[in-house]
Scaffold this motif. Sequence first.
Motif, PDB file in Angstrom:
ATOM      1  N   LEU A 152      21.003   5.893  11.767  1.00 38.01           N
ATOM      2  CA  LEU A 152      20.107   6.358  12.832  1.00 38.01           C
ATOM      3  C   LEU A 152      18.855   6.993  12.221  1.00 38.01           C
ATOM      4  CD1 LEU A 152      19.562   6.733  15.831  1.00 38.01           C
ATOM      5  CD2 LEU A 152      20.910   8.846  15.734  1.00 38.01           C
ATOM      6  N   LYS A 153      19.043   7.820  11.187  1.00 41.37           N
ATOM      7  CA  LYS A 153      17.900   8.430  10.503  1.00 41.37           C
ATOM      8  C   LYS A 153      16.965   7.360   9.939  1.00 41.37           C
ATOM      9  CE  LYS A 153      20.196  12.597   8.842  1.00 41.37           C
ATOM     10  NZ  LYS A 153      20.606  13.293   7.607  1.00 41.37           N
ATOM     11  N   SER A 154      17.543   6.345   9.357  1.00 42.39           N
ATOM     12  CA  SER A 154      16.739   5.268   8.771  1.00 42.39           C
ATOM     13  C   SER A 154      15.862   4.601   9.824  1.00 42.39           C
ATOM     14  CB  SER A 154      17.669   4.237   8.120  1.00 42.39           C
ATOM     15  OG  SER A 154      16.936   3.151   7.636  1.00 42.39           O
ATOM     16  N   ILE A 162      21.712   2.733  21.687  1.00 37.87           N
ATOM     17  CA  ILE A 162      22.521   3.633  22.519  1.00 37.87           C
ATOM     18  C   ILE A 162      22.494   5.045  21.943  1.00 37.87           C
ATOM     19  CG2 ILE A 162      24.898   4.178  23.228  1.00 37.87           C
ATOM     20  CD1 ILE A 162      25.284   1.102  23.582  1.00 37.87           C
ATOM     21  N   LYS A 163      22.589   5.157  20.617  1.00 39.58           N
ATOM     22  CA  LYS A 163      22.518   6.480  19.989  1.00 39.58           C
ATOM     23  C   LYS A 163      21.154   7.122  20.231  1.00 39.58           C
ATOM     24  CE  LYS A 163      25.779   5.571  16.243  1.00 39.58           C
ATOM     25  NZ  LYS A 163      25.939   5.461  14.778  1.00 39.58           N
ATOM     26  N   LEU A 164      20.089   6.330  20.107  1.00 40.64           N
ATOM     27  CA  LEU A 164      18.729   6.852  20.290  1.00 40.64           C
ATOM     28  C   LEU A 164      18.502   7.380  21.700  1.00 40.64           C
ATOM     29  CD1 LEU A 164      16.623   4.239  18.321  1.00 40.64           C
ATOM     30  CD2 LEU A 164      16.701   6.703  17.870  1.00 40.64           C
ATOM     31  N   VAL A 165      18.934   6.634  22.700  1.00 41.16           N
ATOM     32  CA  VAL A 165      18.665   7.049  24.079  1.00 41.16           C
ATOM     33  C   VAL A 165      19.647   8.110  24.570  1.00 41.16           C
ATOM     34  CG1 VAL A 165      17.511   4.890  24.683  1.00 41.16           C
ATOM     35  CG2 VAL A 165      19.966   5.132  25.116  1.00 41.16           C
ATOM     36  N   GLU A 195      13.953  -4.786  18.559  1.00 43.27           N
ATOM     37  CA  GLU A 195      14.412  -5.110  17.208  1.00 43.27           C
ATOM     38  C   GLU A 195      15.579  -4.234  16.766  1.00 43.27           C
ATOM     39  OE1 GLU A 195      10.631  -4.276  15.475  1.00 43.27           O
ATOM     40  OE2 GLU A 195      10.103  -6.393  15.353  1.00 43.27           O
ATOM     41  N   ILE A 196      15.960  -3.273  17.591  1.00 49.38           N
ATOM     42  CA  ILE A 196      17.009  -2.315  17.254  1.00 49.38           C
ATOM     43  C   ILE A 196      18.354  -2.834  17.761  1.00 49.38           C
ATOM     44  CG2 ILE A 196      17.818   0.047  17.638  1.00 49.38           C
ATOM     45  CD1 ILE A 196      14.881   0.844  18.025  1.00 49.38           C
ATOM     46  N   THR A 197      19.401  -2.662  16.954  1.00 48.56           N
ATOM     47  CA  THR A 197      20.730  -3.084  17.381  1.00 48.56           C
ATOM     48  C   THR A 197      21.170  -2.250  18.587  1.00 48.56           C
ATOM     49  OG1 THR A 197      21.885  -1.521  15.934  1.00 48.56           O
ATOM     50  CG2 THR A 197      21.374  -3.707  15.014  1.00 48.56           C
ATOM     51  N   GLU A 198      22.061  -2.803  19.367  1.00 49.10           N
ATOM     52  CA  GLU A 198      22.532  -2.118  20.568  1.00 49.10           C
ATOM     53  C   GLU A 198      23.172  -0.775  20.232  1.00 49.10           C
ATOM     54  OE1 GLU A 198      25.446  -2.791  24.437  1.00 49.10           O
ATOM     55  OE2 GLU A 198      25.265  -4.380  22.944  1.00 49.10           O
ATOM     56  N   ASN A 199      23.945  -0.728  19.154  1.00 46.83           N
ATOM     57  CA  ASN A 199      24.623   0.491  18.738  1.00 46.83           C
ATOM     58  C   ASN A 199      23.620   1.609  18.440  1.00 46.83           C
ATOM     59  OD1 ASN A 199      26.777   2.191  17.765  1.00 46.83           O
ATOM     60  ND2 ASN A 199      26.213   1.595  15.675  1.00 46.83           N
ATOM     61  N   ILE A 200      22.582   1.304  17.685  1.00 44.11           N
ATOM     62  CA  ILE A 200      21.558   2.292  17.351  1.00 44.11           C
ATOM     63  C   ILE A 200      20.756   2.663  18.596  1.00 44.11           C
ATOM     64  CG2 ILE A 200      19.411   2.669  16.062  1.00 44.11           C
ATOM     65  CD1 ILE A 200      21.912   2.992  14.383  1.00 44.11           C
TER      66      ILE A 200
END
Length: 164
Positions: free
Chosen positions: A41-43, A12-15, A5-10
Amino acid sequence: MKAKEITENIYIKLVSLNYSRKENDLESVNSINWFDLDGELKSHILSFPTRHVKFDVDLMDIEDLDGEQQFYLFHSNGNSYLVDTQGYSYPRYIVELEGFDDGIDYEDDHIERMEGLIRIADEQIFNAVVKSLVIELRNEGFDQEDILNFLQFKLDMAIEGARK
């Protein structure tokens, strides 16, 4: 919120965060500053399921995480950690979020006090019921806002019932 459910941009930041891999104890994990992360990202991080773990637990003994969920927030001894399972059932990658608790308004620690009053079994039952209900409502086509409104309504009704 599950990984799909997470966008690709977020995602990539997470991993791409400075995770420690396959750590056995919380003392050894890498850390990042919560305030260095962007708001979006925090959200997302705040939407992940949370789990309280004992500080001295062997992280590799935790084998009951949902791999499809992928991301979790662990709390222990006043510290917070972001976990990435990478699809496994254990915390494969983990990073401490320094300053996380400083950035959350707990309204005089009311949330922490209430969390402390919940017995572990009650919390597991509550989380399982809510998770099951959310999955069912999503399968029926309801969006996140509708689900949150419904759950708030049900909580309000339960609280009102407890007053009697």
